[in-house]
Design an enzyme around this catalytic site. Sequence first.
Site, mmCIF file in Angstrom:
data_model
loop_
_atom_site.group_PDB
_atom_site.id
_atom_site.type_symbol
_atom_site.label_atom_id
_atom_site.label_comp_id
_atom_site.label_asym_id
_atom_site.label_seq_id
_atom_site.Cartn_x
_atom_site.Cartn_y
_atom_site.Cartn_z
ATOM 1 N N PRO A 210 23.281 -3.783 -5.185
ATOM 2 C CA PRO A 210 24.619 -4.191 -5.632
ATOM 3 C C PRO A 210 24.582 -5.566 -6.285
ATOM 4 O O PRO A 210 23.601 -6.303 -6.162
ATOM 5 C CB PRO A 210 25.436 -4.195 -4.333
ATOM 6 N N PRO A 211 25.649 -5.929 -6.988
ATOM 7 C CA PRO A 211 25.685 -7.251 -7.634
ATOM 8 C C PRO A 211 25.625 -8.380 -6.620
ATOM 9 O O PRO A 211 26.153 -8.282 -5.512
ATOM 10 C CB PRO A 211 27.041 -7.244 -8.369
ATOM 11 N N GLY A 212 24.950 -9.456 -7.016
ATOM 12 C CA GLY A 212 24.947 -10.666 -6.205
ATOM 13 C C GLY A 212 23.930 -10.705 -5.089
ATOM 14 O O GLY A 212 23.997 -11.587 -4.231
ATOM 15 N N LYS B 297 25.455 1.538 3.955
ATOM 16 C CA LYS B 297 26.607 1.906 4.778
ATOM 17 C C LYS B 297 26.618 1.135 6.095
ATOM 18 O O LYS B 297 27.672 0.672 6.553
ATOM 19 C CB LYS B 297 26.582 3.406 5.056
ATOM 20 N N SER C 94 29.099 13.090 2.127
ATOM 21 C CA SER C 94 28.848 12.423 3.406
ATOM 22 C C SER C 94 30.115 12.252 4.231
ATOM 23 O O SER C 94 30.138 11.450 5.152
ATOM 24 C CB SER C 94 28.201 11.046 3.159
ATOM 25 N N THR D 111 18.026 -10.825 -10.224
ATOM 26 C CA THR D 111 17.541 -11.633 -11.339
ATOM 27 C C THR D 111 16.811 -12.874 -10.854
ATOM 28 O O THR D 111 15.772 -13.261 -11.403
ATOM 29 C CB THR D 111 18.723 -12.035 -12.245
ATOM 30 N N GLY E 228 20.607 -11.018 -5.629
ATOM 31 C CA GLY E 228 19.462 -11.847 -6.004
ATOM 32 C C GLY E 228 18.391 -11.137 -6.800
ATOM 33 O O GLY E 228 17.226 -11.541 -6.763
#
Length: 837
Positions: A371-373, A765, A722, A377, A375
């Site tokens: 997910p974004p954020g 999850k 699910s 990059t 780390g």
Amino acid sequence: MANEFVSVIKPTATKASNGEGHSYPVLPVRETVLFPHAVLPLTVGRTSSIQLIQSLGEEKTILVVAQKDARQDQPDGGDLYDIGTRATVHKVVKMPNQSLFVFTEGTERVKITGFTQTEPFMTAQCEVIDEKDPEESPEAEALQRNVLGQFQTIVTSSSTLSDDLQTIAINIEDPSRLADFIASSLPFLSTTDKQDLLETSDVKARLEKLNNSLAKELEVQQLRNKIQSEVQDSVQQSQRDYYLREQMKAIQKELGDQDDTQKDIADLKEKIENAGMTDEVKKDALKELGRLSRMNPAAADYSLTRNYVEWLAVLPWSKGSAGEVDIKKAQEVLDEDHYGLKKVKDRILDYLSVRRLKPDMKGPILCFVGPPGVGKTSLGRSIARSLGRKFSRISLGGMHDEAEIRGHRRTYIGALPGQIIQHLKRVEVNDPVFMLDEIDKLGHDFRGDPASALLETLDPEQNNTFRDNYLDQPFDLSKVLFICTANQLDTIPAPLLDRMEIIELTGYTEEEKINIAEKYLVPRQIKENGLALEDPAKPEKKTAGEDDVPESQATKIEGEPRIVFPRESLGFIARHYTREAGVRKLEQLIGTVCRKLARKVAEGRTEQLVITPEVIHEMLGGIKVRVDTEIAERTKRPGVAVGLAWTPAGGDILFIEANKMKGKGGINMTGQLGDVMKESVQAALTWVRSNATSLGLDEDVLKDIDLHVHVPAGAIPKDGPSAGVTMATAIVSLLTGKAIRPLLAMTGEITLSGNVLPVGGIKEKFLAAKRAGVRDVILPIDVKTNVEEDLTADQIEGMTIHYASRIEDVLAVALPKTAEDAVEAEGVREEVLAAAE
């Protein structure tokens, strides 16, 4: 064989007798016409012709007649023209090759009336053609003068005709003889034209035909002279320019002031020699440079060719930056720049270890997915720093033009190489770390498919001969370390995904977020917002550019900061103001607090500020997230269950509500559910109806009621395999009237027979459940191995995991069995709600 060499008129020749009834030998000639009063040397080589000359007596009179087809070696009467010239043989010379050189003089025009002999040579009778002299008139005189004048002009301008011909022509007064002399003297007249003039007995008509031929030739000569003059002028100008340029070069060389264009050519040649190209590429580069040096700088192709040669010259064909890989240093850098991520770091160190033992290894291509954020990059930057390599990032998000990867062909206006080659030029080495960001967000349209163009780039078996469309030369990309990032794998084409090794970064727990914020985010935001008391004695560090080896992600603060974030306050922000898997939103909130303090400092505040929950309330407003309280509150009534879902931004919790009303056994499903989730509701309902008795329900419990299953946040589409377990638990809770335990979440799919099937995204999850304050999690028994491998003890701490193989196992944990269990669950709920107040 007889050929014409030269013809000379003899003004003193006498007219022969008529000769009617007398047969004369016939000498066929090729490509030659003998006119009356002209002397013509002939080479006689045919056997029949030699016998003819040798048979001549004292009279030595013959008929010279032109052949219609010069290719005939043994012509007969039908192959000759009817009109010829009676001539006298003056001299015969025997040549070394047995041929004869014969001088003949034409006497008069004759017409052959009949052949009397064909062997060993032809003889024929003839009659003299009477000529019709023109009447004396100004027109006739003007015509004669015009012919003479044009002839003089042609002789004067010709380099092959003798000037004596003019003198002879001026002395001829008879118009017939003048026409014959001029016709016999002009080499440009064809045999057909000369034969036509010979056959024309009307002198005036003959002069008119000759006048037309002379006028045409004069026009041709004038055009030829004009063209010759223009060519000569052009050649002279070119030679003059060449000599002047060479003199200018010599002068500039002596003065040390070389021409800019030539200086550029010399510089490019030196760059090509020092670029370390392969022999094939160097050969093509020098060839293009040679074309460039011959071009006029004002030419349209000059700048295009120069740009192409310059691209070839400045690329790092053989220049590298990587030294020996230091594994201990790499581990120190990764630990310094990133908190946690043990499995990810181990995989990176394994990869670097193999690179150390085998520097020329092929691949694999690493792909960080998460997910974004989280780390992704910054991990690439750390790898570059640990290797001592240049770093460059290429954003692929939204890229839909294949030329962005492979470049444009040089035939297009404004053509450029693709992003790969452009970034190689920027970093100036052939072994950088390339971060291909957002590879899952590539687009494609009529301009091509960038994902397909990346196949060659990311294939270790092919990228050693990568060909950019603009360069059209093989470039070795095998030394480049490619690292890709993505939020999800579903949108990446399978052939491209097959070339990459997937490393998952799932997200952080609250404890991990606090440590990351304390070590990295807070110092960086303090420095960026001017709240650090810098040591003036120390020079400011230079900020690393995108294409440089990045500095440590951890920011060092020189001096005492004006703001202090206790760990409890960082945890308060992470818990009550964010619900993300990464730390991007957390850093934004810390930055917001720092900016508000910066304003106070600018207004005159000098004392240090300690960030407490009260200060956070003041600066960020009221609490934005109360997930644990929300779970405890919403699960108070039966029919509400908490599921777990995977999203590209990490994991998330999902409330599922069921309610009943009077009806006829129908079911209604709302909340933008996809087909898979609708099938999960149907399967759960079928299982509940088929097992109603074992659940303590009436077999016809659904006969007189309708069910409504709703998943809130209806504007957001939801789908995935699910939710079956959660759907079944919510329905059973509603029908039995038992509220589900507070702070409990679950995931898993259900079958019609009640089995619990495994699902994916367990780590995401689970971490989402922990961030939401969940204390108990129900998971399928088949994912137990995944949990043990993917989750650390710190992540599991404070959570209880229940494994279920059948839906009965789920219900046994989720629903209170006895009154005491219900009271205990209610106590937990009240405790959570009281703590929130």
